[in-house]
Motif scaffolding. Sequence first.
Motif, PDB file in Angstrom:
ATOM      1  N   ASN A   1       0.464  -0.880   0.167  1.00 58.80           N
ATOM      2  CA  ASN A   1       0.122   0.201  -0.144  1.00 58.80           C
ATOM      3  C   ASN A   1       0.595   1.078  -0.058  1.00 58.80           C
ATOM      4  O   ASN A   1       0.089   2.548  -1.012  1.00 58.80           O
ATOM      5  CB  ASN A   1      -0.818   0.118   1.271  1.00 58.80           C
ATOM      6  N   ARG A   2       1.829   1.283   0.579  1.00 60.13           N
ATOM      7  CA  ARG A   2       3.168   2.611   0.647  1.00 60.13           C
ATOM      8  C   ARG A   2       3.611   2.410  -0.502  1.00 60.13           C
ATOM      9  O   ARG A   2       2.879   3.787  -1.047  1.00 60.13           O
ATOM     10  CB  ARG A   2       3.615   2.010   1.705  1.00 60.13           C
ATOM     11  N   LEU A   3       3.796   1.352  -1.195  1.00 63.01           N
ATOM     12  CA  LEU A   3       4.583   2.057  -2.267  1.00 63.01           C
ATOM     13  C   LEU A   3       4.360   2.027  -3.532  1.00 63.01           C
ATOM     14  O   LEU A   3       4.298   3.498  -4.651  1.00 63.01           O
ATOM     15  CB  LEU A   3       5.523  -0.012  -2.657  1.00 63.01           C
ATOM     16  N   ALA A   4       2.683   1.974  -3.202  1.00 64.47           N
ATOM     17  CA  ALA A   4       1.716   1.997  -4.713  1.00 64.47           C
ATOM     18  C   ALA A   4       1.233   3.398  -4.295  1.00 64.47           C
ATOM     19  O   ALA A   4       0.642   3.770  -5.585  1.00 64.47           O
ATOM     20  CB  ALA A   4      -0.093   1.146  -4.468  1.00 64.47           C
ATOM     21  N   GLN A   5       1.224   4.014  -3.185  1.00 62.98           N
ATOM     22  CA  GLN A   5       1.124   5.760  -4.208  1.00 62.98           C
ATOM     23  C   GLN A   5       1.795   6.615  -4.440  1.00 62.98           C
ATOM     24  O   GLN A   5       1.088   7.484  -4.441  1.00 62.98           O
ATOM     25  CB  GLN A   5       1.384   5.928  -1.789  1.00 62.98           C
TER      26      GLN A   5
ATOM     27  N   PRO B   1       2.629   5.288 -10.741  1.00 56.98           N
ATOM     28  CA  PRO B   1       3.476   4.696 -11.389  1.00 56.98           C
ATOM     29  C   PRO B   1       3.866   5.614 -12.858  1.00 56.98           C
ATOM     30  O   PRO B   1       3.798   6.310 -13.252  1.00 56.98           O
ATOM     31  CB  PRO B   1       2.265   3.349 -11.935  1.00 56.98           C
ATOM     32  N   PRO B   2       4.193   4.356 -13.775  1.00 55.06           N
ATOM     33  CA  PRO B   2       4.767   4.319 -14.537  1.00 55.06           C
ATOM     34  C   PRO B   2       3.948   4.977 -15.707  1.00 55.06           C
ATOM     35  O   PRO B   2       2.390   5.232 -15.651  1.00 55.06           O
ATOM     36  CB  PRO B   2       5.766   3.509 -15.836  1.00 55.06           C
ATOM     37  N   VAL B   3       4.435   6.418 -16.591  1.00 50.24           N
ATOM     38  CA  VAL B   3       3.295   6.636 -17.160  1.00 50.24           C
ATOM     39  C   VAL B   3       3.560   6.145 -19.203  1.00 50.24           C
ATOM     40  O   VAL B   3       4.476   6.479 -19.478  1.00 50.24           O
ATOM     41  CB  VAL B   3       2.840   8.471 -17.737  1.00 50.24           C
ATOM     42  N   PRO B   4       2.523   5.585 -19.623  1.00 48.80           N
ATOM     43  CA  PRO B   4       1.915   4.887 -20.941  1.00 48.80           C
ATOM     44  C   PRO B   4       1.913   5.852 -21.659  1.00 48.80           C
ATOM     45  O   PRO B   4       1.414   7.308 -21.787  1.00 48.80           O
ATOM     46  CB  PRO B   4       0.988   4.073 -21.054  1.00 48.80           C
ATOM     47  N   GLU B   5       2.543   5.815 -22.852  1.00 48.28           N
ATOM     48  CA  GLU B   5       2.131   6.895 -24.059  1.00 48.28           C
ATOM     49  C   GLU B   5       2.049   6.085 -25.278  1.00 48.28           C
ATOM     50  O   GLU B   5       2.615   5.072 -25.360  1.00 48.28           O
ATOM     51  CB  GLU B   5       4.082   8.268 -24.278  1.00 48.28           C
ATOM     52  N   LEU B   6       1.169   6.367 -26.172  1.00 43.90           N
ATOM     53  CA  LEU B   6       0.950   5.630 -27.195  1.00 43.90           C
ATOM     54  C   LEU B   6       1.529   6.540 -28.486  1.00 43.90           C
ATOM     55  O   LEU B   6       1.617   7.828 -28.799  1.00 43.90           O
ATOM     56  CB  LEU B   6      -0.152   6.497 -27.716  1.00 43.90           C
ATOM     57  N   THR B   7       2.104   5.506 -29.622  1.00 44.27           N
ATOM     58  CA  THR B   7       2.992   6.368 -30.609  1.00 44.27           C
ATOM     59  C   THR B   7       2.319   5.205 -31.627  1.00 44.27           C
ATOM     60  O   THR B   7       2.030   5.121 -31.965  1.00 44.27           O
ATOM     61  CB  THR B   7       4.822   6.093 -30.404  1.00 44.27           C
ATOM     62  N   GLY B   8       3.250   6.342 -33.172  1.00 48.02           N
ATOM     63  CA  GLY B   8       2.949   5.560 -34.637  1.00 48.02           C
ATOM     64  C   GLY B   8       3.575   4.309 -34.196  1.00 48.02           C
ATOM     65  O   GLY B   8       2.680   3.123 -34.704  1.00 48.02           O
ATOM     66  N   GLN B   9       4.361   3.256 -33.026  1.00 46.72           N
ATOM     67  CA  GLN B   9       5.304   2.174 -32.986  1.00 46.72           C
ATOM     68  C   GLN B   9       4.450   1.772 -32.220  1.00 46.72           C
ATOM     69  O   GLN B   9       3.808   0.167 -32.196  1.00 46.72           O
ATOM     70  CB  GLN B   9       6.269   2.137 -33.129  1.00 46.72           C
TER      71      GLN B   9
ATOM     72  N   LEU C   1       8.108   2.579 -10.329  1.00 47.68           N
ATOM     73  CA  LEU C   1       8.166   1.288 -10.697  1.00 47.68           C
ATOM     74  C   LEU C   1       7.978  -0.006 -10.026  1.00 47.68           C
ATOM     75  O   LEU C   1       7.517  -0.900 -10.119  1.00 47.68           O
ATOM     76  CB  LEU C   1      10.155   0.625 -11.234  1.00 47.68           C
ATOM     77  N   LEU C   2       8.450   0.623  -8.687  1.00 49.80           N
ATOM     78  CA  LEU C   2       7.862  -0.415  -7.140  1.00 49.80           C
ATOM     79  C   LEU C   2       6.775  -0.358  -7.178  1.00 49.80           C
ATOM     80  O   LEU C   2       5.282  -1.272  -7.243  1.00 49.80           O
ATOM     81  CB  LEU C   2       8.643   0.537  -6.192  1.00 49.80           C
TER      82      LEU C   2
END
Length: 195
Positions: free
Chosen positions: A101-105, A108-116, A129-130
């Motif tokens: 719960n502490r680590l989840a605060q 998180p990493p942010v996804p991005e959409l690209t042409g690929q 990452l944690l």
Amino acid sequence: MGEEPAGLPMVGHDGQHYRFNPGALCLELLVSGGEGERAEWEALHRVQDLRQWLTHTRFGPARIRMSAAELAELKVLRESIWFSASRVASGKAPGAFEDWNRLAQAPPPVPELTGQGRRWREPINGAALLSAFARDAIELFGGPYRHRVRHCAAADCRLLFVDTSRPGARRWCSMQRCGNRAKQRVRQEAARGHA
């Protein structure tokens, strides 16, 4: 988090190469090594090792900026996930999840959409990452698939997975490995019975 992989590349004690899909990012972390008898499989000695290891997971390749202390914390998280997954696979409640719960605060990493396709906004810091691994563990052990966390049915295999198949009948870590060995044993026993 990422695309469903074909499975992590694995090598058995006998040298056999096979693929293992544990069904969740947090369970993928468990095959990167650990304490006790799992120490011989340790893959995460340095942050560079983690970067390389991630390329085979559903998280995928990413530029990670992580300290040695954060890598050590990831290994502590891995042990608590191992403990909880083992308990749940044995029909018990998860335990040792207080740090999740502490680590989840952390964001998180942010996804991005690209042409690929999809990629991560980089660099990804250690806290993010944690958070990704902790959030995945919370989702799995607090969600509808919690009761489908299982040990491989082979007596000599300790791998853990979540059965996400529709019928919920998965028994083996991999049909290439333990499932195939079980089929061979059945065939051998049948052949002996007809002899």
